[in-house]
Design a protein around this motif. Structure first.
Motif, PDB file in Angstrom:
ATOM      1  N   THR A 291       1.096   1.111   3.731  1.00 35.30           N
ATOM      2  CA  THR A 291       0.002   1.788   4.417  1.00 35.30           C
ATOM      3  C   THR A 291      -1.127   0.873   4.883  1.00 35.30           C
ATOM      4  O   THR A 291      -2.062   1.344   5.525  1.00 35.30           O
ATOM      5  CB  THR A 291      -0.598   2.867   3.494  1.00 35.30           C
ATOM      6  OG1 THR A 291      -1.069   2.255   2.287  1.00 35.30           O
ATOM      7  CG2 THR A 291       0.445   3.918   3.149  1.00 35.30           C
ATOM      8  N   PHE A 292      -1.041  -0.422   4.585  1.00 30.13           N
ATOM      9  CA  PHE A 292      -2.084  -1.342   5.030  1.00 30.13           C
ATOM     10  C   PHE A 292      -1.766  -1.809   6.446  1.00 30.13           C
ATOM     11  O   PHE A 292      -1.446  -2.966   6.705  1.00 30.13           O
ATOM     12  CB  PHE A 292      -2.211  -2.523   4.052  1.00 30.13           C
ATOM     13  CG  PHE A 292      -2.994  -2.162   2.826  1.00 30.13           C
ATOM     14  CD1 PHE A 292      -2.504  -1.229   1.930  1.00 30.13           C
ATOM     15  CD2 PHE A 292      -4.236  -2.718   2.579  1.00 30.13           C
ATOM     16  CE1 PHE A 292      -3.225  -0.861   0.807  1.00 30.13           C
ATOM     17  CE2 PHE A 292      -4.961  -2.366   1.460  1.00 30.13           C
ATOM     18  CZ  PHE A 292      -4.463  -1.433   0.577  1.00 30.13           C
ATOM     19  N   ALA A 293      -1.862  -0.860   7.362  1.00 31.73           N
ATOM     20  CA  ALA A 293      -1.483  -1.073   8.750  1.00 31.73           C
ATOM     21  C   ALA A 293      -2.172  -0.026   9.612  1.00 31.73           C
ATOM     22  O   ALA A 293      -2.743   0.946   9.105  1.00 31.73           O
ATOM     23  CB  ALA A 293       0.036  -0.962   8.906  1.00 31.73           C
ATOM     24  N   GLU A 294      -2.108  -0.217  10.924  1.00 31.93           N
ATOM     25  CA  GLU A 294      -2.709   0.769  11.814  1.00 31.93           C
ATOM     26  C   GLU A 294      -1.906   2.068  11.849  1.00 31.93           C
ATOM     27  O   GLU A 294      -2.467   3.133  12.104  1.00 31.93           O
ATOM     28  CB  GLU A 294      -2.834   0.179  13.214  1.00 31.93           C
ATOM     29  CG  GLU A 294      -3.868  -0.932  13.310  1.00 31.93           C
ATOM     30  CD  GLU A 294      -4.002  -1.486  14.707  1.00 31.93           C
ATOM     31  OE1 GLU A 294      -5.156  -1.628  15.169  1.00 31.93           O
ATOM     32  OE2 GLU A 294      -2.967  -1.779  15.344  1.00 31.93           O
ATOM     33  N   TYR A 295      -0.603   1.969  11.599  1.00 30.87           N
ATOM     34  CA  TYR A 295       0.259   3.146  11.606  1.00 30.87           C
ATOM     35  C   TYR A 295       1.245   3.070  10.445  1.00 30.87           C
ATOM     36  O   TYR A 295       1.647   1.985  10.029  1.00 30.87           O
ATOM     37  CB  TYR A 295       1.046   3.244  12.917  1.00 30.87           C
ATOM     38  CG  TYR A 295       0.182   3.419  14.134  1.00 30.87           C
ATOM     39  CD1 TYR A 295      -0.219   4.684  14.559  1.00 30.87           C
ATOM     40  CD2 TYR A 295      -0.259   2.310  14.854  1.00 30.87           C
ATOM     41  CE1 TYR A 295      -1.039   4.844  15.665  1.00 30.87           C
ATOM     42  CE2 TYR A 295      -1.075   2.455  15.959  1.00 30.87           C
ATOM     43  CZ  TYR A 295      -1.461   3.724  16.365  1.00 30.87           C
ATOM     44  OH  TYR A 295      -2.282   3.884  17.458  1.00 30.87           O
ATOM     45  N   VAL A 296       1.631   4.243   9.936  1.00 33.31           N
ATOM     46  CA  VAL A 296       2.662   4.302   8.910  1.00 33.31           C
ATOM     47  C   VAL A 296       3.539   5.518   9.187  1.00 33.31           C
ATOM     48  O   VAL A 296       3.039   6.581   9.576  1.00 33.31           O
ATOM     49  CB  VAL A 296       2.053   4.371   7.490  1.00 33.31           C
ATOM     50  CG1 VAL A 296       1.221   5.627   7.301  1.00 33.31           C
ATOM     51  CG2 VAL A 296       3.157   4.307   6.431  1.00 33.31           C
TER      52      VAL A 296
ATOM     53  N   GLY B 197       0.800  -1.217   0.000  1.00 36.92           N
ATOM     54  CA  GLY B 197       0.000   0.000   0.000  1.00 36.92           C
ATOM     55  C   GLY B 197       0.830   1.263   0.000  1.00 36.92           C
ATOM     56  O   GLY B 197       1.799   1.387   0.763  1.00 36.92           O
ATOM     57  N   TRP B 198       0.446   2.210  -0.874  1.00 39.50           N
ATOM     58  CA  TRP B 198       1.112   3.516  -0.951  1.00 39.50           C
ATOM     59  C   TRP B 198       0.156   4.668  -0.665  1.00 39.50           C
ATOM     60  O   TRP B 198       0.597   5.764  -0.357  1.00 39.50           O
ATOM     61  CB  TRP B 198       1.746   3.696  -2.342  1.00 39.50           C
ATOM     62  CG  TRP B 198       2.992   2.883  -2.559  1.00 39.50           C
ATOM     63  CD1 TRP B 198       3.818   2.380  -1.594  1.00 39.50           C
ATOM     64  CD2 TRP B 198       3.569   2.493  -3.812  1.00 39.50           C
ATOM     65  NE1 TRP B 198       4.878   1.705  -2.168  1.00 39.50           N
ATOM     66  CE2 TRP B 198       4.752   1.758  -3.533  1.00 39.50           C
ATOM     67  CE3 TRP B 198       3.219   2.691  -5.145  1.00 39.50           C
ATOM     68  CZ2 TRP B 198       5.570   1.223  -4.524  1.00 39.50           C
ATOM     69  CZ3 TRP B 198       4.026   2.164  -6.138  1.00 39.50           C
ATOM     70  CH2 TRP B 198       5.189   1.434  -5.830  1.00 39.50           C
ATOM     71  N   ASP B 199      -1.135   4.450  -0.772  1.00 42.02           N
ATOM     72  CA  ASP B 199      -2.132   5.499  -0.520  1.00 42.02           C
ATOM     73  C   ASP B 199      -2.577   5.470   0.932  1.00 42.02           C
ATOM     74  O   ASP B 199      -2.798   4.388   1.502  1.00 42.02           O
ATOM     75  CB  ASP B 199      -3.375   5.278  -1.389  1.00 42.02           C
ATOM     76  CG  ASP B 199      -3.293   5.978  -2.732  1.00 42.02           C
ATOM     77  OD1 ASP B 199      -2.489   6.911  -2.873  1.00 42.02           O
ATOM     78  OD2 ASP B 199      -4.054   5.593  -3.633  1.00 42.02           O
ATOM     79  N   VAL B 200      -2.778   6.649   1.529  1.00 43.67           N
ATOM     80  CA  VAL B 200      -3.234   6.678   2.918  1.00 43.67           C
ATOM     81  C   VAL B 200      -4.005   7.951   3.209  1.00 43.67           C
ATOM     82  O   VAL B 200      -3.768   9.006   2.600  1.00 43.67           O
ATOM     83  CB  VAL B 200      -2.036   6.564   3.906  1.00 43.67           C
ATOM     84  CG1 VAL B 200      -1.188   7.834   3.877  1.00 43.67           C
ATOM     85  CG2 VAL B 200      -2.502   6.263   5.319  1.00 43.67           C
ATOM     86  N   ALA B 201      -4.947   7.838   4.132  1.00 42.53           N
ATOM     87  CA  ALA B 201      -5.600   8.983   4.763  1.00 42.53           C
ATOM     88  C   ALA B 201      -5.637   8.695   6.255  1.00 42.53           C
ATOM     89  O   ALA B 201      -6.013   7.593   6.676  1.00 42.53           O
ATOM     90  CB  ALA B 201      -7.010   9.181   4.225  1.00 42.53           C
ATOM     91  N   GLY B 202      -5.199   9.671   7.052  1.00 31.64           N
ATOM     92  CA  GLY B 202      -5.158   9.422   8.486  1.00 31.64           C
ATOM     93  C   GLY B 202      -4.818  10.678   9.270  1.00 31.64           C
ATOM     94  O   GLY B 202      -4.882  11.798   8.758  1.00 31.64           O
ATOM     95  N   VAL B 203      -4.442  10.479  10.520  1.00 34.64           N
ATOM     96  CA  VAL B 203      -4.207  11.567  11.466  1.00 34.64           C
ATOM     97  C   VAL B 203      -2.772  11.502  11.977  1.00 34.64           C
ATOM     98  O   VAL B 203      -2.280  10.427  12.343  1.00 34.64           O
ATOM     99  CB  VAL B 203      -5.188  11.486  12.649  1.00 34.64           C
ATOM    100  CG1 VAL B 203      -4.902  12.597  13.659  1.00 34.64           C
ATOM    101  CG2 VAL B 203      -6.628  11.576  12.161  1.00 34.64           C
ATOM    102  N   VAL B 204      -2.104  12.638  12.019  1.00 37.66           N
ATOM    103  CA  VAL B 204      -0.740  12.714  12.533  1.00 37.66           C
ATOM    104  C   VAL B 204      -0.763  12.516  14.049  1.00 37.66           C
ATOM    105  O   VAL B 204      -1.474  13.237  14.767  1.00 37.66           O
ATOM    106  CB  VAL B 204      -0.098  14.068  12.190  1.00 37.66           C
ATOM    107  CG1 VAL B 204       1.277  14.197  12.858  1.00 37.66           C
ATOM    108  CG2 VAL B 204       0.024  14.235  10.678  1.00 37.66           C
ATOM    109  N   VAL B 205       0.014  11.527  14.524  1.00 37.64           N
ATOM    110  CA  VAL B 205       0.078  11.272  15.966  1.00 37.64           C
ATOM    111  C   VAL B 205       1.499  11.364  16.509  1.00 37.64           C
ATOM    112  O   VAL B 205       1.722  11.209  17.711  1.00 37.64           O
ATOM    113  CB  VAL B 205      -0.523   9.885  16.316  1.00 37.64           C
ATOM    114  CG1 VAL B 205      -2.015   9.867  16.020  1.00 37.64           C
ATOM    115  CG2 VAL B 205       0.187   8.766  15.568  1.00 37.64           C
ATOM    116  N   GLY B 206       2.482  11.609  15.647  1.00 42.84           N
ATOM    117  CA  GLY B 206       3.859  11.750  16.091  1.00 42.84           C
ATOM    118  C   GLY B 206       4.663  12.528  15.073  1.00 42.84           C
ATOM    119  O   GLY B 206       4.382  12.472  13.871  1.00 42.84           O
ATOM    120  N   LEU B 207       5.679  13.262  15.537  1.00 44.05           N
ATOM    121  CA  LEU B 207       6.455  14.133  14.666  1.00 44.05           C
ATOM    122  C   LEU B 207       7.931  13.776  14.711  1.00 44.05           C
ATOM    123  O   LEU B 207       8.491  13.523  15.794  1.00 44.05           O
ATOM    124  CB  LEU B 207       6.295  15.599  15.097  1.00 44.05           C
ATOM    125  CG  LEU B 207       4.881  16.167  15.146  1.00 44.05           C
ATOM    126  CD1 LEU B 207       4.922  17.572  15.722  1.00 44.05           C
ATOM    127  CD2 LEU B 207       4.258  16.170  13.763  1.00 44.05           C
TER     128      LEU B 207
END
Length: 316
Positions: A100-105, A64-74
């Motif tokens: 990207t097929f995971a809970e986090y990337v 997976g290369w496509d993702v939509a999500g929320v930033v949780v770490g910098l």
């Protein structure tokens, strides 16, 4: 974290759902909690080993290369985003491993843009790769101009449907190939549909007797050959499917991550210029079924995998 991965090349049967280590976050990256990830044909082609000549696989590979999500770490050097920002990304590196097929990337900031506020998570996940492909071909490679006629193949598919909308926005007339059952959909996007298969050249010339100014090939083979025959004398041809395009005087294009291009696409989505049609969704644990459906072909728009959302942090 839960993720889909494979430890050898092969069909959907090599995909496994289970626990993997949470990704590390480099200085120029952010940690994204994934809400949705889109399926693309290049994903299963990579899984089957077709990209091995150009991309090393570091197993286990999360696809997976496509993702939509929320930033949780910098990362230490990141100033572009803050924790809590909603983002989209075409998160491709020059090797296969951390998809990207995971809970986090872990996503380099060069691959990201802010999520369009008017799109659902599923729609937003379907925008980056297909949208960037269409944008970079039409704007940068074909340099489509107002008043031109553009031929777009697989106009009801993920890339093609975005390409039709973008070409119309650029002021072009669009002829799009599609299965008959998708003709109304292509019309709704602003294109003039024609059916695939034998006699395609004659059907296109029935709409554009002088030929087309630009052709966007997403299929290759005979379709590429027909496209070259339909060009006006100074016409332009780009393929994302067949390297033989250079023998017809055209150009091969492989989409690249570009934060500025992706930001522009997000703006166009918020303006209502570009929309993403989600054909079907699957939960993360059924990602293998999502890939099987994508490999069958004939879908309209995007197939998307969703990730269950909770309030736990990346160490949960």
């Amino acid at each position: 974290m839960k993720a889909i991965s494979y430890s050898r090349y092969g069909g959907p049967e090599v995909l496994e759902y289970g626990d993997l280590r949470e990704p590390k976050v480099g200085p120029d990256s952010v940690l994204v909690k994934v809400r949705a990830a889109a399926v693309n044909p290049v994903d299963w082609k990579a899984r089957e080993g077709y990209l091995d000549p150009v991309l090393d696989a570091v197993f286990p590979v999360v696809p997976g290369w496509d993702v939509a999500g929320v930033v949780v770490g910098l990362g230490a050097s990141v100033t572009e985003y803050a924790v809590g920002d909603e983002v989209i990304g075409y998160v491709r590196e020059d090797f296969l491993s951390r998809g990207t097929f995971a809970e986090y990337v872990g996503a380099p900031v060069r691959t990201l843009a802010r999520k369009p506020r008017n799109l659902t998570w599923e729609e937003a996940a379907g925008l980056p790769l297909t949208g960037l492909t269409a944008y970079q071909v039409l704007v940068k490679a074909l340099r489509v101009q107002r008043g031109e006629t553009v031929l777009v193949h697989a106009a009801a598919g993920g890339v093609g449907s975005i390409a039709v909308q973008l070409a119309r926005h650029l002021g072009a007339r669009v002829i799009g190939t599609a299965n008959e059952r998708n003709h109304d959909y292509v019309r709704s996007l602003g294109g003039e549909p024609v059916t695939y298969g034998e006699g395609l050249a004659e059907r296109v010339r029935g709409l554009a007797p002088e030929g087309v100014d630009a052709a966007f090939d997403t299929i290759g083979g005979d379709t590429l050959k027909v496209s070259a025959q339909l060009l006006v004398p100074e016409g332009r041809l780009v393929s994302i499917a067949d390297g033989d395009v250079v023998s017809y005087g055209g150009r091969y294009s492989f989409v690249r991550p570009d934060a500025d291009d992706l930001t522009r696409l997000a703006e166009l989505a918020e303006q209502g210029v570009v929309s993403v049609h989600v054909f079907e969704t699957f939960p993360l644990e059924r990602a293998a079924d999502a890939y099987r459906r994508n490999e069958e072909g004939g879908t309209r728009g995007k197939i998307v995998v969703t990730v269950a959302w909770d309030t736990a942090g990346p160490d949960a």
